[in-house]
Structures are given as structure tokens and as C-alpha cells.
Design a protein around this motif. Structure first.
Motif, PDB file in Angstrom:
ATOM      1  N   GLY A  84     119.410  88.378  67.781  1.00  0.00           N
ATOM      2  CA  GLY A  84     119.146  89.228  66.764  1.00  0.00           C
ATOM      3  C   GLY A  84     120.176  90.151  66.494  1.00  0.00           C
ATOM      4  N   TRP A  85     120.113  91.015  65.303  1.00  0.00           N
ATOM      5  CA  TRP A  85     121.258  91.875  64.811  1.00  0.00           C
ATOM      6  C   TRP A  85     121.303  92.864  65.745  1.00  0.00           C
ATOM      7  CZ3 TRP A  85     125.185  91.229  61.898  1.00  0.00           C
ATOM      8  CH2 TRP A  85     125.360  90.185  61.112  1.00  0.00           C
ATOM      9  N   ALA A  86     120.291  93.558  66.264  1.00  0.00           N
ATOM     10  CA  ALA A  86     120.154  94.824  66.823  1.00  0.00           C
ATOM     11  C   ALA A  86     121.386  94.808  67.853  1.00  0.00           C
ATOM     12  CB  ALA A  86     119.079  95.332  67.372  1.00  0.00           C
ATOM     13  N   GLY A  87     121.483  94.033  68.719  1.00  0.00           N
ATOM     14  CA  GLY A  87     122.346  94.081  69.988  1.00  0.00           C
ATOM     15  C   GLY A  87     123.632  93.996  69.477  1.00  0.00           C
ATOM     16  N   ASN A  91     128.603 105.982  61.965  1.00  0.00           N
ATOM     17  CA  ASN A  91     129.258 106.952  62.611  1.00  0.00           C
ATOM     18  C   ASN A  91     128.613 108.278  63.159  1.00  0.00           C
ATOM     19  OD1 ASN A  91     129.242 108.752  60.465  1.00  0.00           O
ATOM     20  ND2 ASN A  91     131.042 108.063  59.720  1.00  0.00           N
ATOM     21  N   LEU A  92     129.244 109.133  63.605  1.00  0.00           N
ATOM     22  CA  LEU A  92     128.448 110.347  64.359  1.00  0.00           C
ATOM     23  C   LEU A  92     128.420 111.490  63.447  1.00  0.00           C
ATOM     24  CD1 LEU A  92     129.399 110.168  67.826  1.00  0.00           C
ATOM     25  CD2 LEU A  92     127.412 109.011  66.713  1.00  0.00           C
ATOM     26  N   HIS A  93     129.081 111.416  62.245  1.00  0.00           N
ATOM     27  CA  HIS A  93     129.258 112.585  61.425  1.00  0.00           C
ATOM     28  C   HIS A  93     127.931 112.809  60.514  1.00  0.00           C
ATOM     29  CE1 HIS A  93     133.629 112.606  62.410  1.00  0.00           C
ATOM     30  NE2 HIS A  93     133.513 111.510  62.216  1.00  0.00           N
ATOM     31  N   GLU A  94     127.824 113.946  60.005  1.00  0.00           N
ATOM     32  CA  GLU A  94     126.755 114.359  59.171  1.00  0.00           C
ATOM     33  C   GLU A  94     126.920 114.130  57.876  1.00  0.00           C
ATOM     34  OE1 GLU A  94     123.559 114.855  60.422  1.00  0.00           O
ATOM     35  OE2 GLU A  94     123.936 114.934  62.424  1.00  0.00           O
ATOM     36  N   TYR A  95     126.431 113.200  57.353  1.00  0.00           N
ATOM     37  CA  TYR A  95     126.842 112.852  55.726  1.00  0.00           C
ATOM     38  C   TYR A  95     125.457 112.208  55.278  1.00  0.00           C
ATOM     39  CZ  TYR A  95     131.507 113.717  56.122  1.00  0.00           C
ATOM     40  OH  TYR A  95     132.960 114.295  56.228  1.00  0.00           O
ATOM     41  N   PRO A  96     125.202 112.271  54.128  1.00  0.00           N
ATOM     42  CA  PRO A  96     123.993 111.623  53.493  1.00  0.00           C
ATOM     43  C   PRO A  96     123.883 110.477  53.517  1.00  0.00           C
ATOM     44  CG  PRO A  96     125.220 113.087  51.846  1.00  0.00           C
ATOM     45  CD  PRO A  96     126.080 113.188  53.085  1.00  0.00           C
ATOM     46  N   PRO A  97     122.414 109.807  53.702  1.00  0.00           N
ATOM     47  CA  PRO A  97     122.368 108.391  53.779  1.00  0.00           C
ATOM     48  C   PRO A  97     122.743 107.492  52.633  1.00  0.00           C
ATOM     49  CG  PRO A  97     120.442 109.396  53.697  1.00  0.00           C
ATOM     50  CD  PRO A  97     121.513 110.459  53.870  1.00  0.00           C
ATOM     51  N   GLY A 155     130.246 104.932  67.101  1.00  0.00           N
ATOM     52  CA  GLY A 155     128.998 105.274  66.877  1.00  0.00           C
ATOM     53  C   GLY A 155     127.987 104.457  66.120  1.00  0.00           C
ATOM     54  N   THR A 156     128.392 103.424  65.952  1.00  0.00           N
ATOM     55  CA  THR A 156     127.810 102.203  65.105  1.00  0.00           C
ATOM     56  C   THR A 156     126.663 101.476  65.807  1.00  0.00           C
ATOM     57  OG1 THR A 156     129.960 101.372  63.808  1.00  0.00           O
ATOM     58  CG2 THR A 156     127.981 100.118  64.014  1.00  0.00           C
ATOM     59  N   ARG A 157     125.356 101.874  65.175  1.00  0.00           N
ATOM     60  CA  ARG A 157     124.524 101.138  65.906  1.00  0.00           C
ATOM     61  C   ARG A 157     123.073 101.117  65.313  1.00  0.00           C
ATOM     62  NH1 ARG A 157     120.559 105.011  68.519  1.00  0.00           N
ATOM     63  NH2 ARG A 157     121.279 107.087  68.185  1.00  0.00           N
ATOM     64  N   TRP A 158     122.351 100.228  65.373  1.00  0.00           N
ATOM     65  CA  TRP A 158     120.831  99.944  64.713  1.00  0.00           C
ATOM     66  C   TRP A 158     119.800 100.957  65.118  1.00  0.00           C
ATOM     67  CZ3 TRP A 158     120.004  97.940  60.420  1.00  0.00           C
ATOM     68  CH2 TRP A 158     118.818  97.670  59.978  1.00  0.00           C
ATOM     69  N   LEU A 159     119.526 101.697  64.036  1.00  0.00           N
ATOM     70  CA  LEU A 159     118.596 102.838  64.398  1.00  0.00           C
ATOM     71  C   LEU A 159     116.935 102.495  64.312  1.00  0.00           C
ATOM     72  CD1 LEU A 159     120.385 105.677  62.431  1.00  0.00           C
ATOM     73  CD2 LEU A 159     120.309 105.196  64.881  1.00  0.00           C
ATOM     74  N   GLY A 160     116.842 101.258  63.761  1.00  0.00           N
ATOM     75  CA  GLY A 160     115.525 100.770  63.400  1.00  0.00           C
ATOM     76  C   GLY A 160     115.125 101.284  62.049  1.00  0.00           C
ATOM     77  N   ASP A 161     113.761 100.796  61.515  1.00  0.00           N
ATOM     78  CA  ASP A 161     113.488 101.497  60.085  1.00  0.00           C
ATOM     79  C   ASP A 161     114.655 101.012  58.993  1.00  0.00           C
ATOM     80  OD1 ASP A 161     110.900 102.470  61.059  1.00  0.00           O
ATOM     81  OD2 ASP A 161     111.972 104.186  61.568  1.00  0.00           O
TER      82      ASP A 161
END
Length: 358
Positions: A167-170, A191-197, A179-185
Motif C-alpha cells: 500500500g501507499w502509506a509505507g 514537509n515540516l513547515h507550518e503552511y495552510p493545507p 518530512g514526507t509521510r502519510w498522516l491518515g485521513d
């Protein structure tokens, strides 16, 4: 943290692609940084960094353009159009050349986070950027492209196979660092920066490997196409001669065969192993046959490819041998080299596909 919202259909339709322009831009960033992380990068820089610096020294406007375009945090949009896949370098760089001069200046203001220097208040910026990318391609990437392309395709095939198995998550989590990763939902952290989704459901999404960077970036165009450019997997990205073969394993199997076994911590085909090791296709096939008969390697079909990976027994053998000192001589030598900055797009309307550095 920066993240994208995407529905299941968008993720299911996403694909991995190879982009000559992305590889060229990654190489430009490597030249600009002037530092290599391993002997392969260092050898490549020794060969090409003097020419790059001489080129910029003779052209102060382009030199200033590079510094402004790469910026301290943002990469100017027009330098990195989102890859589409299946295009050659000339087609891709043509999109850089076709950018409107006013748009290029606006993008540079974003990457500079301030006013445009008088030197760059001109209409030939897209042409200059395209010409520089063409120089980087012709002088520093194209001579190695066939080998780099095989390595990039090996990465694509390995990750595609992993999607089919787990599957895609791994797979998305493995695109780090940066900082790329699948957060769920239905959320993809980029990345790890604070930006609007950003909502990207329904858009085209591609993942693009590059060999010349330790980090990646993201890009988008017109809210219709999004790209995540990521560093090639460690199995492939490093200089092959830097992959140590434990002395005990080399003595047991032979250095070349042991080198194949060491590489198979990620699924690879015979073609991919040939690209990575520099050994002939017949030699790789014979090594795989022996390793399979010994129960150290397994194989399975993924589409038109047959992929190989270590078995549990193979993992134990490599792990146990790894406690020994590496051999001075590694698996067969071969020509080639191996070599971003993770980024998030701003929401500024003037910046349709900017990148935020990690």
C-alpha cells in the motif's frame, strides 16, 4: 507542518515518473551548493564545478538570477515546472523558456521575499534560466544520463512494487528525508513547515526521483498537476563502490555475488541490479540463481517485471556478516556516479508552483 488533502481516487491514480529536467535542476542545486555527500558526488563536482563557476563569473546577470531563484527559503516557480512524465529534456525546458517575463519577475520576488534587484528587472530572465539549465544538462547530466535514467527507473520500479505489496502509506513515508509521510485521513504531509493545507483532490499527482540531492521539493501548476520530487532511495542513490561488502560474506559468496545480496534489501529486477552494480546481465542472472537455490533470495512477478529481494534467511546472513569488517575491495567496479530542498508551495496567486526549502 505543510500537508495536502487528497481523496483516495487521486492517490490511486498517482504515479511515479522520471524527469530529465528535475534531474538537471537537482544537479544545478548541487553545483550551487558545491559540496558532495559521498565520493560519487565529490568526483562529479571536481569534474564540473570549475566550469559552472567560470560560466557564472562571465555572466553576472545569470549568476544573480541563480542566487535569487534558489533563494534562502523559496525556489522561484518558473525554474521548476511540475514534471508530466514521458517528456524529453527539450520539451521540459521549453516550458521554462515560455514563461512570461512578468511572471518570472513575480516569482523571483517571492523567492527573494522582497523587491527585485535592478539587475534582474529585465525581460530575458526565462531565456537566461533555460539557457543555464541547458548548459547544466549538456555538460553535467547528459554524459551520465543513460546510467542515471536506469537508476531512477530502478527506484520507480522498486517503489511501485512496494505499493502493490504493502500500500501507499509505507511508500510515502519512505520518501523522507524532508518530512514526507502519510498522516491518515487523506492527508499527505509534504514537509515540516507550518503552511495552510491544500486540497488537491482530482488533480494529477506524480512522484519524481532525482539522484543529485539529499532532499526534494514540491511543485504544482494551475491546481491541476502536483509533483513531489524526492531523493532516490539509498540503495541506488549512493556511489555503488561505497556499498561495503562484509569481508566474511565476500569470502563465502564472492565479492560480486555478495554485493548483489547486500543490495536486495529493496526489491530490484535483474535490469535494475545491472544498472546499480555495473555487472553484466548474465553475471547478475547467475548470481541470483545461486542465491535463490541457497534460499537467500526470493522472486515474484510484478506486471512485466520479475523482482528479487532477500528472504528471511538472506537477512540473517547479511546482518550476521555485517558484524565483520567490510572488505577493502567491493563488488565489481563500474563507471558512473551518484549523487533539495524539501519544499512547500505558497498560496500566493503569483506563485503557482513555488518550493519551500527544508
Amino acid at each position: 507542518m505543510g500537508w495536502w488533502q487528497l481523496n483516495a481516487d487521486t492517490l490511486a491514480r498517482s504515479r511515479f515518473v522520471v524527469s530529465p529536467l528535475a534531474e538537471t535542476f537537482a544537479s544545478l542545486k548541487q553545483l550551487h551548493a558545491g559540496a558532495g555527500a559521498h565520493p560519487g558526488e565529490q568526483e562529479w563536482l571536481r569534474a564540473h564545478l570549475p566550469g559552472y563557476r567560470a560560466l557564472l563569473a562571465a555572466d553576472p546577470v545569470t549568476a544573480r538570477l541563480v542566487r535569487a531563484g534558489l533563494g534562502r527559503e523559496w525556489i522561484a516557480d518558473f525554474l521548476t515546472p511540475a514534471p508530466r512524465g514521458g517528456e524529453d529534456f527539450a520539451t521540459e525546458v521549453g516550458r521554462v523558456r515560455a514563461v512570461a517575463p512578468a511572471d518570472a519577475r513575480a516569482h523571483l520576488r517571492v523567492s527573494l521575499a522582497g523587491p527585485l534587484p535592478d539587475m534582474l528587472d529585465r525581460d530575458d530572465l526565462p531565456e537566461r534560466a533555460a539557457a543555464l539549465l541547458e548548459w547544466v544538462w549538456e555538460e553535467t547530466v547528459r554524459p551520465y544520463w543513460e546510467r542515471r535514467r536506469r537508476v531512477l527507473e530502478a527506484d520507480v520500479m522498486a517503489r511501485t512494487a512496494r505499493v502493490s505489496r504493502g500500500g501507499w502509506a509505507g511508500v510515502l513515508d519512505s520518501l523522507r528525508p524532508g518530512g514526507t509521510r502519510w498522516l491518515g485521513d487523506n492527508r499527505l504531509q509534504i514537509n515540516l513547515h507550518e503552511y495552510p493545507p491544500r486540497e488537491i483532490s482530482g488533480a494529477e499527482l506524480v512522484f519524481v526521483p532525482v539522484t543529485a540531492q539529499r532532499h526534494g521539493w514540491v511543485a504544482w501548476e494551475e491546481r491541476e498537476r502536483y509533483a513531489v520530487i524526492y531523493p532516490c532511495t539509498g540503495v541506488l542513490a549512493g556511489h555503488g563502490d561505497d556499498r561495503p561488502v562484509p569481508a566474511s560474506l565476500g569470502a563465502l559468496l564472492g565479492a560480486a555475488r555478495a554485493g548483489v545480496l547486500v543490495l536486495l534489501d529493496s526489491p530490484l529486477s535483474t535490469t535494475q541490479l545491472t544498472a546499480v552494480t555495473g555487472q553484466g546481465l548474465g553475471s547478475v542472472g547467475r548470481h541470483l540463481k545461486v542465491l535463490r537455490e541457497a534460499g537467500l533470495v526470493t522472486r515474484w512477478r510484478a506486471g512485466r517485471e520479475v523482482l528479487y529481494a532477500r528472504t528471511a534467511a538472506g537477512e540473517v546472513v547479511v546482518e550476521a556478516a555485517g558484524q565483520q569488517r567490510p572488505e577493502g575491495a567491493r563488488a565489481e567496479s563500474r563507471e558512473g556516479e551518484r549523487p533539495a530542498t524539501t519544499a512547500a508551495q505558497p498560496t500566493d496567486a503569483a506563485s503557482r508552483h513555488s518550493r519551500r526549502s527544508a
